[in-house]
Enzyme design. Structure first.
Site, mmCIF file in Angstrom:
data_model
loop_
_atom_site.group_PDB
_atom_site.id
_atom_site.type_symbol
_atom_site.label_atom_id
_atom_site.label_comp_id
_atom_site.label_asym_id
_atom_site.label_seq_id
_atom_site.Cartn_x
_atom_site.Cartn_y
_atom_site.Cartn_z
ATOM 1 C CG ASN A 231 25.477 18.363 7.012
ATOM 2 O OD1 ASN A 231 25.671 19.155 6.090
ATOM 3 N ND2 ASN A 231 24.621 18.596 8.002
ATOM 4 C CE LYS B 112 26.699 20.288 10.563
ATOM 5 N NZ LYS B 112 26.595 20.420 11.998
ATOM 6 C CG HIS C 182 21.056 19.643 10.253
ATOM 7 N ND1 HIS C 182 21.456 20.538 11.211
ATOM 8 C CD2 HIS C 182 21.979 18.651 10.247
ATOM 9 C CE1 HIS C 182 22.576 20.093 11.761
ATOM 10 N NE2 HIS C 182 22.916 18.951 11.188
ATOM 11 C CD GLU D 259 23.985 22.887 12.123
ATOM 12 O OE1 GLU D 259 24.192 22.871 10.900
ATOM 13 O OE2 GLU D 259 24.714 22.275 12.936
ATOM 14 C CD GLU E 184 22.715 15.159 12.767
ATOM 15 O OE1 GLU E 184 23.847 14.781 12.461
ATOM 16 O OE2 GLU E 184 22.248 16.250 12.416
ATOM 17 N N GLY F 227 28.592 19.384 17.004
ATOM 18 C CA GLY F 227 29.682 20.357 16.962
ATOM 19 C C GLY F 227 30.245 20.708 18.327
ATOM 20 C CB SER G 147 30.608 15.009 18.793
ATOM 21 O OG SER G 147 30.357 16.392 18.982
HETATM 22 O O1 LIG Z 1 25.175 18.122 12.549
HETATM 23 C C1 LIG Z 1 25.878 17.148 12.305
HETATM 24 C C2 LIG Z 1 25.745 16.419 11.040
HETATM 25 O O2 LIG Z 1 24.585 16.758 10.373
HETATM 26 C C3 LIG Z 1 26.903 16.706 13.254
HETATM 27 O O3 LIG Z 1 27.898 17.641 13.302
HETATM 28 P P1 LIG Z 1 29.278 17.285 14.072
HETATM 29 O O4 LIG Z 1 29.714 15.940 13.551
HETATM 30 O O5 LIG Z 1 30.200 18.397 13.684
HETATM 31 O O6 LIG Z 1 28.942 17.244 15.525
#
Ligand SMILES: O=C(CO)COP(=O)(O)O
Length: 252
Positions: free
Chosen positions: A12, A14, A96, A98, A168, A174, A214
């Site tokens: 992803n 993003k 997601h 976010e 997640e 992150g 992560s």
């Molecule tokens: O949100 C994520 C994947 O969709 C995970 O992000 P990270 O791997 O940067 O923690």
């Protein structure tokens, strides 16, 4: 281990990447020797679809959207299912954290998008997961089951063939604070058990449940050894060559 379903490892990206950096990264993905049965997925920002479609040659990879809306028309700034299908895309990430956090996507909004996308023949990576506060309040299971149940309510049993679930935990995204294998396995098991009891044993055993938050080349091997972890949804590390090592971690 042998009875695990085919793993999925999804990148992803993003809202990240430049033409130059992604071109370099795609060359690494193209060169990666992936000789086991795995579905790799890359989800670029919409503006990079053309770049990825032109440059990604590794046949183990599919391209995914990071979101979409159901209908085309006068929706400035949005991308619909029909637009994705017109480009030949088959995968989409939905729900997601976010999108839930910054764009107000509720369980019902996410569920209706999942319904529309599976109905249109897309494969959905449906994201669920609790916040730190929810975990500390002992509500992890209730939250993820609530998110899952909203989806289960809108789709038919057969539709689950087109759904991959990504667990997640929001506190792990992150932050560099990966869930321990025990924490991840506990929730993945809860998800599979709930699916077995409420949707069907066969659907539950075939369902790919990805872990995200992560994930790196350093922790992917250990996480993948957990019985109910069937791959990964990766953010930060998917923008680096180490993503190919995360794919390799699903070879057992
Ligand atoms: O949100 C994520 C994947 O969709 C995970 O992000 P990270 O791997 O940067 O923690």
């Amino acid at each position: 281990m042998a009875s695990k379903p085919q793993p999925v490892v999804a990148a992803n990206w993003k809202c990240n990447g430049t033409v130059a950096a992604l071109t370099e990264l795609l060359a690494v993905f193209n060169d990666a020797k992936v000789d086991h049965d795995v579905q790799c997925v890359v989800a670029p920002a919409f503006v990079h679809f053309g770049l990825v479609q032109a440059q990604l040659k590794n046949t183990k990879f599919a391209i995914s959207a990071q979101n979409c809306i159901a209908k085309s028309g006068a929706f400035t700034g949005e991308v619909s299912i029909a637009l994705l299908k017109d480009l030949g895309l088959k995968w989409v990430i939905l729900g997601h954290s976010e999108r839930r956090q910054y764009y107000g996507e509720t369980n019902d909004v996410v569920a209706s998008k999942v319904h529309a996308c599976v109905g249109a023949g897309l494969i959905v990576i449906a994201c669920i997961g609790e916040t730190l506060k929810e975990r500390e309040d002992g509500r992890t299971a209730a939250v993820v089951i609530g998110q899952l149940a909203a989806i289960a309510k809108t789709i038919r049993v057969n539709d689950w063939e087109q759904v991959v679930v990504a667990y997640e935990p929001v506190w792990a995204i992150g932050t560099g604070k990966v869930a321990t294998p025990e924490q991840a396995q506990e929730v993945h098991h809860i998800i599979r058990q709930w699916m077995a009891s409420n949707v069907g044993a066969e659907v539950a055993s075939k369902l790919r449940i990805l872990y995200g938050g992560s994930v790196t080349a350093a922790n992917a091997d250990t996480l993948y050894r957990c019985a109910d972890i069937n791959g990964f949804l990766v953010g930060g590390a998917s923008l680096k060559p180490e993503f190919t090592k995360i794919i390799a971690a699903t070879k057992v």
